[in-house]
Design a protein around this motif. Sequence first.
Motif, PDB file in Angstrom:
ATOM      1  N   PHE A 139     -18.730  17.993 -16.648  1.00 30.06           N
ATOM      2  CA  PHE A 139     -18.323  16.727 -16.078  1.00 30.06           C
ATOM      3  C   PHE A 139     -17.329  16.355 -17.197  1.00 30.06           C
ATOM      4  O   PHE A 139     -17.566  15.920 -18.260  1.00 30.06           O
ATOM      5  N   PRO A 140     -16.046  16.543 -16.874  1.00 36.79           N
ATOM      6  CA  PRO A 140     -14.997  16.244 -17.733  1.00 36.79           C
ATOM      7  C   PRO A 140     -14.828  14.924 -18.206  1.00 36.79           C
ATOM      8  O   PRO A 140     -15.159  13.791 -17.476  1.00 36.79           O
ATOM      9  N   THR A 141     -14.650  14.557 -19.126  1.00 39.18           N
ATOM     10  CA  THR A 141     -14.364  13.242 -19.978  1.00 39.18           C
ATOM     11  C   THR A 141     -13.188  12.835 -19.999  1.00 39.18           C
ATOM     12  O   THR A 141     -12.858  11.673 -20.363  1.00 39.18           O
ATOM     13  N   GLU A 142     -12.064  13.766 -19.891  1.00 44.59           N
ATOM     14  CA  GLU A 142     -10.914  13.327 -19.852  1.00 44.59           C
ATOM     15  C   GLU A 142     -10.410  13.057 -18.725  1.00 44.59           C
ATOM     16  O   GLU A 142     -10.795  13.483 -17.809  1.00 44.59           O
ATOM     17  N   GLU A 143      -9.332  12.315 -18.583  1.00 40.51           N
ATOM     18  CA  GLU A 143      -8.727  11.651 -17.306  1.00 40.51           C
ATOM     19  C   GLU A 143      -7.750  13.003 -16.727  1.00 40.51           C
ATOM     20  O   GLU A 143      -7.312  13.428 -17.527  1.00 40.51           O
ATOM     21  N   CYS A 144      -8.026  13.090 -15.631  1.00 39.98           N
ATOM     22  CA  CYS A 144      -7.143  14.081 -15.032  1.00 39.98           C
ATOM     23  C   CYS A 144      -6.154  13.733 -13.850  1.00 39.98           C
ATOM     24  O   CYS A 144      -6.392  12.658 -13.635  1.00 39.98           O
ATOM     25  N   LYS A 145      -5.369  14.584 -13.584  1.00 36.70           N
ATOM     26  CA  LYS A 145      -4.302  14.300 -12.441  1.00 36.70           C
ATOM     27  C   LYS A 145      -4.598  15.589 -11.616  1.00 36.70           C
ATOM     28  O   LYS A 145      -4.683  16.835 -11.890  1.00 36.70           O
ATOM     29  N   THR A 146      -4.416  15.411 -10.175  1.00 36.79           N
ATOM     30  CA  THR A 146      -4.345  16.434  -9.198  1.00 36.79           C
ATOM     31  C   THR A 146      -3.254  16.529  -8.222  1.00 36.79           C
ATOM     32  O   THR A 146      -2.597  15.628  -8.015  1.00 36.79           O
ATOM     33  N   CYS A 147      -2.770  17.868  -7.822  1.00 36.27           N
ATOM     34  CA  CYS A 147      -1.595  18.013  -7.026  1.00 36.27           C
ATOM     35  C   CYS A 147      -1.812  17.438  -5.705  1.00 36.27           C
ATOM     36  O   CYS A 147      -3.011  17.536  -5.033  1.00 36.27           O
ATOM     37  N   THR A 148      -1.059  16.476  -5.129  1.00 36.58           N
ATOM     38  CA  THR A 148      -1.215  16.151  -3.564  1.00 36.58           C
ATOM     39  C   THR A 148      -1.125  17.308  -2.643  1.00 36.58           C
ATOM     40  O   THR A 148      -1.586  17.281  -1.589  1.00 36.58           O
ATOM     41  N   ARG A 149      -0.613  18.615  -3.029  1.00 36.95           N
ATOM     42  CA  ARG A 149      -0.366  19.697  -2.001  1.00 36.95           C
ATOM     43  C   ARG A 149      -1.455  20.658  -2.387  1.00 36.95           C
ATOM     44  O   ARG A 149      -2.077  21.129  -1.497  1.00 36.95           O
ATOM     45  N   CYS A 150      -1.388  21.310  -3.460  1.00 32.92           N
ATOM     46  CA  CYS A 150      -2.007  22.391  -3.734  1.00 32.92           C
ATOM     47  C   CYS A 150      -3.599  22.133  -4.343  1.00 32.92           C
ATOM     48  O   CYS A 150      -4.487  23.047  -4.270  1.00 32.92           O
ATOM     49  N   GLY A 151      -3.732  20.999  -4.767  1.00 29.12           N
ATOM     50  CA  GLY A 151      -5.275  20.539  -5.561  1.00 29.12           C
ATOM     51  C   GLY A 151      -5.316  20.898  -6.965  1.00 29.12           C
ATOM     52  O   GLY A 151      -6.408  20.969  -7.441  1.00 29.12           O
ATOM     53  N   CYS A 152      -4.169  21.427  -7.458  1.00 27.13           N
ATOM     54  CA  CYS A 152      -4.314  21.924  -9.087  1.00 27.13           C
ATOM     55  C   CYS A 152      -4.698  20.620  -9.746  1.00 27.13           C
ATOM     56  O   CYS A 152      -4.118  19.719  -9.643  1.00 27.13           O
ATOM     57  N   VAL A 153      -5.616  20.894 -10.672  1.00 24.92           N
ATOM     58  CA  VAL A 153      -6.103  19.930 -11.505  1.00 24.92           C
ATOM     59  C   VAL A 153      -5.709  20.032 -13.053  1.00 24.92           C
ATOM     60  O   VAL A 153      -5.657  21.322 -13.502  1.00 24.92           O
ATOM     61  N   THR A 154      -5.099  19.083 -13.605  1.00 26.13           N
ATOM     62  CA  THR A 154      -4.791  19.147 -15.181  1.00 26.13           C
ATOM     63  C   THR A 154      -5.053  17.988 -16.008  1.00 26.13           C
ATOM     64  O   THR A 154      -5.132  16.753 -15.109  1.00 26.13           O
ATOM     65  N   MET A 155      -5.287  17.986 -17.344  1.00 26.71           N
ATOM     66  CA  MET A 155      -5.522  16.847 -17.944  1.00 26.71           C
ATOM     67  C   MET A 155      -4.219  15.803 -17.943  1.00 26.71           C
ATOM     68  O   MET A 155      -2.974  16.214 -17.923  1.00 26.71           O
ATOM     69  N   LEU A 156      -4.353  14.500 -17.745  1.00 22.08           N
ATOM     70  CA  LEU A 156      -3.358  13.461 -17.757  1.00 22.08           C
ATOM     71  C   LEU A 156      -2.704  13.567 -19.045  1.00 22.08           C
ATOM     72  O   LEU A 156      -1.299  13.448 -19.210  1.00 22.08           O
ATOM     73  N   ARG A 157      -3.246  13.478 -20.282  1.00 25.80           N
ATOM     74  CA  ARG A 157      -2.852  13.394 -21.564  1.00 25.80           C
ATOM     75  C   ARG A 157      -2.783  14.925 -22.223  1.00 25.80           C
ATOM     76  O   ARG A 157      -4.043  15.534 -22.138  1.00 25.80           O
ATOM     77  N   HIS A 190       0.897  -1.188   0.059  1.00 25.85           N
ATOM     78  CA  HIS A 190      -0.060  -0.029   0.004  1.00 25.85           C
ATOM     79  C   HIS A 190       0.909   1.316   0.080  1.00 25.85           C
ATOM     80  O   HIS A 190       1.882   1.165   0.748  1.00 25.85           O
ATOM     81  N   ILE A 191       0.639   2.191  -0.775  1.00 28.47           N
ATOM     82  CA  ILE A 191       1.233   3.293  -0.893  1.00 28.47           C
ATOM     83  C   ILE A 191       0.398   4.572  -0.786  1.00 28.47           C
ATOM     84  O   ILE A 191      -0.635   4.422  -1.540  1.00 28.47           O
ATOM     85  N   LEU A 192       0.674   5.613   0.125  1.00 32.31           N
ATOM     86  CA  LEU A 192      -0.229   6.602   0.239  1.00 32.31           C
ATOM     87  C   LEU A 192       0.564   7.861   0.387  1.00 32.31           C
ATOM     88  O   LEU A 192       1.659   7.966   0.861  1.00 32.31           O
ATOM     89  N   ASP A 193      -0.062   8.908   0.360  1.00 35.09           N
ATOM     90  CA  ASP A 193       0.543  10.360   0.447  1.00 35.09           C
ATOM     91  C   ASP A 193      -0.267  10.848   1.870  1.00 35.09           C
ATOM     92  O   ASP A 193      -1.089  10.676   2.235  1.00 35.09           O
ATOM     93  N   THR A 194       0.912  11.407   2.764  1.00 32.73           N
ATOM     94  CA  THR A 194       0.339  11.534   4.352  1.00 32.73           C
ATOM     95  C   THR A 194      -0.608  12.743   4.278  1.00 32.73           C
ATOM     96  O   THR A 194      -1.406  12.921   5.158  1.00 32.73           O
ATOM     97  N   GLU A 195      -0.781  13.602   3.260  1.00 33.45           N
ATOM     98  CA  GLU A 195      -1.743  14.587   3.310  1.00 33.45           C
ATOM     99  C   GLU A 195      -3.175  13.939   2.756  1.00 33.45           C
ATOM    100  O   GLU A 195      -4.052  14.692   3.062  1.00 33.45           O
ATOM    101  N   HIS A 196      -3.224  12.855   2.113  1.00 30.41           N
ATOM    102  CA  HIS A 196      -4.398  12.178   1.637  1.00 30.41           C
ATOM    103  C   HIS A 196      -4.225  10.617   2.063  1.00 30.41           C
ATOM    104  O   HIS A 196      -4.331   9.831   1.219  1.00 30.41           O
TER     105      HIS A 196
END
Length: 828
Positions: A777-795, A51-57
Amino acid sequence: MDLAYVCEWERWPKSTHCPSVPLACAWSCRNLIAFTTDLRNDDQDLTRVIHILDTEHPWDVHSVSSEHSEAITCLEWDQSGSRLLSADADGQIKCWSMADHLANSWESHVGSLVEGDPIVALSWLHNGVKLALHVEKSGASSFGEKFSRVKFSPSLTLFGGKPMEGWIAVTVSGLVTVSLLKPSGQVLTSTESLCRLRGRVALADIAFTGGGNIVVATADGSSASPVQFYKVCVSVVSEKCRIDTEILPSLFMRCTTDLNRKDKFPAITHLKFLARDMSEQVLLCASSQTSSIVECWSLRKEGLPVNNVFQQISPVVGDKQPMILKWRILSATNDLDRVSAVALPKLPISLTNTDLKVASDTQFYPGLGLALAFHDGSVHIVHRLSLQSMAVFYNSAAPRSADEPAIKRPRASGPAVHFKAMQLSWTSLALVGIDNHGKLSMLRISPSMGHTLDVSLALRHLLFLLEYCMVTGYDWWDTLLHVQPAMVQSLVEKLHEEYTRQNAALQQVLSTRILAMKASLCKLSPCTVARVCDYHAKLFLVAVSSTLKSLLRPHFLNTPDKSPGDRLTEVCSKITDADIDKVMINLKTEEFVLDMNTLQALQQLLQWVGDFVLYLLASLPNQGSPLRPGHSFLRDGPSLGLLRELMVVIRIWGLLKPGCLPVYTATSDTQDSMSLLFRLLTKLWICCRDEGPTSEPDEALVDECCLLPSQLLIPSLDWLPVSDGLVSRLQPKQPLRLHFGKAPPLPAGAGALPLDGLVRAGQPKVDHLRRLHLGAFPTEECKTCTRCGCVTMLRSPNKTTAVKQWEQRWIKNCLCGGLWRRAPLSCP
């Protein structure tokens, strides 16, 4: 010490998740935690899970089916915190790395195998980087005095002195195996016996010397047997890995040589070097069924006494005296409750004297303490040299859920809840423990170690560790655990003061990191939360400016040493004319020529610059409100100068490709919006630029800015991503109770901060780095920052080289330095 939060598995009708035996746990410098459990199916078959986790989440745990056939015995992070080694009781070692640089997506492509021989110790080879902390110099002005690079040789080097990557492991039968990762991606593995007479190795640990050698400590588990030490040298000869071993002095535990205790502690249960790069000090723990004793030993050079007869024949003087290496005991504890786990500090504090004499203000410094967990559920922090108790935590204070039934499981049905594995964070300000029920507990360790410190000294400790994280690039989440809202303002000011004392080159290297650090600090206090928006906007502005300037190319190759970007800065700082066209004619416009498709692909970034300038100018009349985002920009001369330069660049590019210009909604068709904004921006910049005296904006400028809303439609900016992290909610002493796989509800009002003029783009989701609207309702896969919560598309949706150059800036990390994690399609 106090409990920050606990995270546990949901209860199923059948016990599917159970703690693994043995339980392995590791904490990376990026504040990622890896630990093991066994997953049992209906047929009672076990699957070994990492199991791998980030301490903030912590609830957002990523579980990997390791495909290890036997129990996982070791987990080890590399020094960058981006790769993980796992080893099992069948001799298999796997190297895990992030897929697409995502903290919740892991894959293993390489590894090694010593078939049928359980691994008892595992470590990455040392890369030769060692930074020492000088606590006694924490008041010095230069980072070079506080943190010094220690001369330390890598375990193995490639051509040119570059350290070679790889790992070393020790098996239960007394073998040492080394695997080297060649630049081609191949793995070069070699195995050798530690000594000619091989025996059972129940416990082992690995450390490194400054000369590039490796030291291995082994024990067969019996306290009546000696603890053996070996020097291991690794080299590459004729494309093959070669291992040479040498026996070093051994030791017997003191408790076994005491006639009164000879048989009281029959088993050695823990064997650890005090640090990976400190092979001269070792910690040993011997135990019985009910109690334990801990000893700390040090390896020293001692003069060998010479008989008087030989002294008369040839007197020994100076360096000619024969020396011998000998283990000497530094300290030992009295009889303790049975020790269940040990956690050692990773903070490389430089002690001027390795004896017990430590400066009074560092006596209770967190990096000097190691953690001992006991079977009664308590955890003690003890001094790593004197073994004196510094802080105590009792597990009985663990939080209970409101819906927990009144009928509790009787204590007699099993042993007390205790930690089976523990790890200290990289600043030693936090401790994670996994207990015998598989529950994860996060503990704060006070910088004062339970002793009363005045506020200034506590601030100095935290400031020193924040500076250490800034210099090393380590994540500082564990330091934020101890920052109270009242401390934020002082810490930010002192951090900025220390930063400005450094030389210009170091300031440039650390410029973005200190912005991210200030932003994370300001999140912790409601009084400074508006500044978080400004710091994030400045991070984005600096990144946009660097990217756009890097696209400029000199028209002739034999031009002077200044780049087009440098000349742009020079011209814009000298010419204070408010007419954008008069500034533009002083530049060599041929250096700004770009491909039309490139310009069009950059339009979203250029639009953000235009919108940002318009928003700032429109908010000038309300500058008295500190709760308004953008407030600090109105007095920030360098940032306003950056915006002014970008406006000039955009103006030139607009002549080449009008479609790339920012789009404004104006009330007049004949109005030149770019010229208007540049004129007002220049007047504001002149008021606070570095060259001249700072002055207040005149009334004419404020009046013109008051008219802006009637001339242009003011955009609503999505300033700050919504972060669902824990650290801002962990300020009270009341610990949180969490469950793996189940996100806790955000407290009321968390999504809508009380900021004047802040419009949260709740309906249209925004790609915060590409500045694209993703839809409700985004259809694209996204990634989010573990610290500031910034969201951007994965591809990436773009294929343009310039856009790829922009995206490369944050392919591995967010602009704030946080790691990425894959977000569900309905990203917040």
